[in-house]
Structures are given as structure tokens and as C-alpha cells.
Write an enzyme that holds these catalytic residues in place. Structure first.
Site, short mmCIF file in Angstrom:
data_model
loop_
_atom_site.label_atom_id
_atom_site.label_comp_id
_atom_site.label_asym_id
_atom_site.label_seq_id
_atom_site.Cartn_x
_atom_site.Cartn_y
_atom_site.Cartn_z
N ASP A 12 54.19 -28.39 -15.47
CA ASP A 12 54.91 -27.30 -14.82
C ASP A 12 54.34 -26.98 -13.43
O ASP A 12 53.15 -27.16 -13.20
CB ASP A 12 54.84 -26.06 -15.73
CG ASP A 12 55.81 -24.97 -15.28
OD1 ASP A 12 56.81 -25.30 -14.62
OD2 ASP A 12 55.55 -23.80 -15.60
N GLY A 13 55.22 -26.50 -12.57
CA GLY A 13 54.77 -26.00 -11.27
C GLY A 13 55.17 -26.85 -10.08
O GLY A 13 54.79 -26.55 -8.95
N TRP A 17 55.04 -25.49 -6.20
CA TRP A 17 54.13 -26.23 -5.31
C TRP A 17 54.87 -26.67 -4.05
O TRP A 17 54.38 -26.50 -2.95
CB TRP A 17 53.57 -27.45 -6.05
CG TRP A 17 52.55 -28.24 -5.28
CD1 TRP A 17 51.19 -28.08 -5.32
CD2 TRP A 17 52.80 -29.30 -4.35
NE1 TRP A 17 50.58 -28.98 -4.48
CE2 TRP A 17 51.54 -29.74 -3.87
CE3 TRP A 17 53.95 -29.93 -3.87
CZ2 TRP A 17 51.41 -30.78 -2.95
CZ3 TRP A 17 53.82 -30.96 -2.95
CH2 TRP A 17 52.56 -31.38 -2.49
N HIS A 29 58.54 -32.27 -6.99
CA HIS A 29 58.82 -33.24 -8.06
C HIS A 29 58.32 -34.64 -7.68
O HIS A 29 57.74 -35.35 -8.50
CB HIS A 29 60.32 -33.30 -8.35
CG HIS A 29 60.86 -32.03 -8.95
ND1 HIS A 29 60.26 -31.42 -10.03
CD2 HIS A 29 61.92 -31.24 -8.64
CE1 HIS A 29 60.94 -30.32 -10.36
NE2 HIS A 29 61.95 -30.19 -9.51
N SER A 57 63.87 -31.09 -19.89
CA SER A 57 64.19 -30.37 -21.13
C SER A 57 65.70 -30.18 -21.27
O SER A 57 66.45 -30.34 -20.29
CB SER A 57 63.51 -29.00 -21.14
OG SER A 57 64.18 -28.12 -20.26
N ARG A 63 69.74 -26.19 -13.95
CA ARG A 63 69.29 -26.20 -12.55
C ARG A 63 70.41 -26.65 -11.61
O ARG A 63 71.38 -27.27 -12.04
CB ARG A 63 68.10 -27.15 -12.41
CG ARG A 63 66.93 -26.63 -13.18
CD ARG A 63 65.68 -27.41 -12.91
NE ARG A 63 64.61 -26.74 -13.65
CZ ARG A 63 63.32 -26.83 -13.36
NH1 ARG A 63 62.93 -27.59 -12.37
NH2 ARG A 63 62.42 -26.18 -14.06
N LEU A 123 48.32 -47.86 -25.04
CA LEU A 123 48.69 -46.43 -24.98
C LEU A 123 50.17 -46.33 -25.30
O LEU A 123 50.98 -47.09 -24.77
CB LEU A 123 48.45 -45.89 -23.56
CG LEU A 123 49.01 -44.50 -23.26
CD1 LEU A 123 48.09 -43.41 -23.83
CD2 LEU A 123 49.18 -44.25 -21.77
N SER A 181 58.02 -23.28 -24.08
CA SER A 181 59.28 -23.77 -23.52
C SER A 181 59.99 -24.81 -24.40
O SER A 181 60.40 -25.86 -23.90
CB SER A 181 59.06 -24.35 -22.11
OG SER A 181 58.53 -23.37 -21.27
C1 FPP Z 1 58.50 -28.57 -14.16
O1 FPP Z 1 58.26 -28.00 -12.90
C2 FPP Z 1 58.77 -29.97 -14.02
C3 FPP Z 1 59.94 -30.58 -14.33
C4 FPP Z 1 61.11 -29.89 -14.87
C5 FPP Z 1 60.12 -32.02 -14.13
C6 FPP Z 1 58.90 -32.85 -14.32
C7 FPP Z 1 59.11 -34.10 -13.57
C8 FPP Z 1 58.16 -34.80 -12.93
C9 FPP Z 1 56.71 -34.48 -12.98
C10 FPP Z 1 58.53 -35.97 -12.12
C11 FPP Z 1 59.37 -36.97 -12.82
C12 FPP Z 1 58.67 -37.56 -13.97
C13 FPP Z 1 59.00 -38.74 -14.54
C14 FPP Z 1 58.23 -39.22 -15.71
C15 FPP Z 1 60.09 -39.60 -14.05
P1 FPP Z 1 59.25 -26.89 -12.38
O2 FPP Z 1 60.28 -27.53 -11.53
O3 FPP Z 1 59.78 -26.08 -13.53
O4 FPP Z 1 58.29 -26.00 -11.51
P2 FPP Z 1 58.43 -24.44 -11.24
O5 FPP Z 1 58.03 -23.76 -12.53
O6 FPP Z 1 57.42 -24.23 -10.16
O7 FPP Z 1 59.83 -24.17 -10.84
#
Ligand code: FPP
Length: 225
Positions: A12-13, A17, A29, A57, A63, A123, A181
Site C-alpha cells: 500500500d501507498g 508516494w 505504481h 483487489s 478507481r 519460490l 482490506s
Molecule cells: C496500493 O497502493 C497498490 C495497488 C492497488 C497496486 C499495487 C501494484 C503494484 C505494486 C505494481 C504492479 C504490481 C504487479 C505485480 C504487476 P494505493 O494505490 O492504494 O496507494 P494509496 O493508498 O497511497 O492510494
């Protein structure tokens, strides 16, 4: 004093960021994906056998379309550019979640990557994509009813996406938010949980090692004394 066999991570984050760095959520991302690669490598180094990453999710479809598209493109580029090398390095890929909502092209890349890596043992990388724990549990109950199985902990466990995979020993959630979540609600019932203040793109191998070391010091009782 033992290392976790199975680590699950809520990454998350990314969005915050990206915005904090005066750029876009999507830059978060993109940087987050680089961290995914680092943490996979570090997991192998630390002899972790199962790594589950919450990448998308069932709720993330709410979004803006452009952000969803960006995430799908990142997933596609990960599959195209990175998965080959991971497979060569002994990583087996498994997807949990309902893939039917994804574009056909992504579905078939995911299937082929899973097939290609099927024999790997170093893994097991479990990517949660369009994953929601409540849907997973409802589907499990449906399956049990259809197959006229007995209702017990074993039949539920065997009817989840994670069939055959040990429960996570450790859950890490970055992003300074303390919630689950809708992630692995059944499987995390006895996991050690670490909430980390850093946003996912800032989470590095040292931070990971720190959590792993703290985990090793925990005496896990599973309800016993
Ligand atoms: C949560 O941060 C992150 C996600 C919903 C997506 C996670 C995706 C990646 C790390 C990159 C893609 C990964 C793969 C394996 C292809 P957020 O957007 O909810 O952050 P926020 O809470 O600051 O809004």
C-alpha cells in the site's frame, strides 16, 4: 527462531508516494513495480518459500479508468519483461483471484506463465489479482454445496484459491494504514502482522530484513501458552 515460510504483503501507498513526490499516482505504481522485483529477489535470498502479493483487489475496479488501465499495463509489462527471468531463477507463479474480468490477452499470458513455471521449486510467487477474500469464501461455500462435501475447516481450506498452500506466517502492510482490506481473511487468522509506516515504493530490502528479523524473535503459540 525460525524464518517465515510464507510471507504475504499488502503493497500500500503507491498513490500517496507518487503525489507526495509532486508527480502522479501512476508514477507511484511504476516505482512500486520496481520494488516488487527487489522484494522477490530478497525473498529468495532469505529462503522464503511462498510470497503472496496483493496486486489488485476486487475493490480496485472502483478507481478511475485511467489508473486501472495503467495498472493493467504494468501487469502486462511485468509478464512480458520480467517473468521469463524469474522463471529461469526457479520462481513458480500462481495467480489467485477471478481472472475473467481481465482482458483476454492478460489472461492468456498469466496462464502461460503459470504453465511455464510449473516445475519450479525455489519460490512460489502468488499474485492476488482481482482478489477479494469475501468472494473467495462465498465461492468456496458454493463449491462445498455443489460437491455435497461435509462442512468443516478442511473442506473450506481445500475449496479456496490457496488450496495446498500453507497459511502466511507473516503479513506485512506498508503505507501506514492498519487494516486487512479484504485480503486472505481465512488464511491470516494466526499470522503475525506488521504494519509499516513507509509507503511501498520506499520499502527496501533493509526494511524487509528488519521485519523478518523481528518475526524470528516472536514466540508463536497458536492459542497455546
Ligand atoms: C496500493 O497502493 C497498490 C495497488 C492497488 C497496486 C499495487 C501494484 C503494484 C505494486 C505494481 C504492479 C504490481 C504487479 C505485480 C504487476 P494505493 O494505490 O492504494 O496507494 P494509496 O493508498 O497511497 O492510494
Amino acid at each position: 527462531m525460525s524464518s517465515p515460510k510464507h510471507v504475504a504483503i499488502i503493497m500500500d501507498g503507491n498513490g500517496r508516494w507518487g503525489l507526495k513526490n509532486k508527480k502522479s499516482r501512476n508514477l507511484g505504481h511504476k516505482t512500486g513495480l520496481k520494488k516488487v522485483e527487489k522484494i522477490i529477489k530478497s525473498s529468495i535470498k532469505n529462503n522464503i518459500k511462498y510470497l503472496t502479493l496483493y496486486a489488485f483487489s476486487t475493490e480496485n475496479w472502483k478507481r478511475p479508468k485511467l489508473e486501472i488501465q495503467f495498472l493493467l499495463n504494468l501487469l502486462e509489462s511485468f509478464l512480458k519483461e520480467k517473468i521469463e527471468k524469474l522463471v529461469k531463477n526457479g520462481v513458480k507463479l500462481k495467480i489467485i483471484g477471478d481472472l475473467k474480468k481481465f482482458p483476454k490477452k492478460i489472461q492468456s499470458s498469466l496462464k502461460s506463465a503459470q504453465k511455464k513455471s510449473d516445475k519450479n521449486k525455489k519460490l512460489l510467487l502468488i499474485l492476488a489479482l482481482n482478489y477479494g477474500s469475501k468472494n473467495e469464501l462465498v465461492n468456496a461455500i458454493r463449491k462445498i454445496k455443489e460437491k455435497k462435501m461435509k462442512i468443516n475447516k478442511s473442506s473450506v481450506t481445500k475449496s479456496l484459491y490457496t488450496k495446498g498452500i500453507p497459511n502466511p506466517d507473516l503479513l506485512i502492510r506498508t503505507g501506514n494504514t492498519n487494516r486487512l482490506s479484504n485480503f486472505l481473511l481465512w488464511q491470516l487468522s494466526y499470522s503475525e502482522i506488521f504494519f509499516v509506516k513507509k509507503m511501498w515504493p520506499d520499502f527496501n530490502e533493509r526494511d524487509y530484513k528488519n521485519v523478518l528479523d523481528k518475526f524470528k524473535k516472536i514466540k508463536r503459540n497458536f492459542g497455546n501458552i
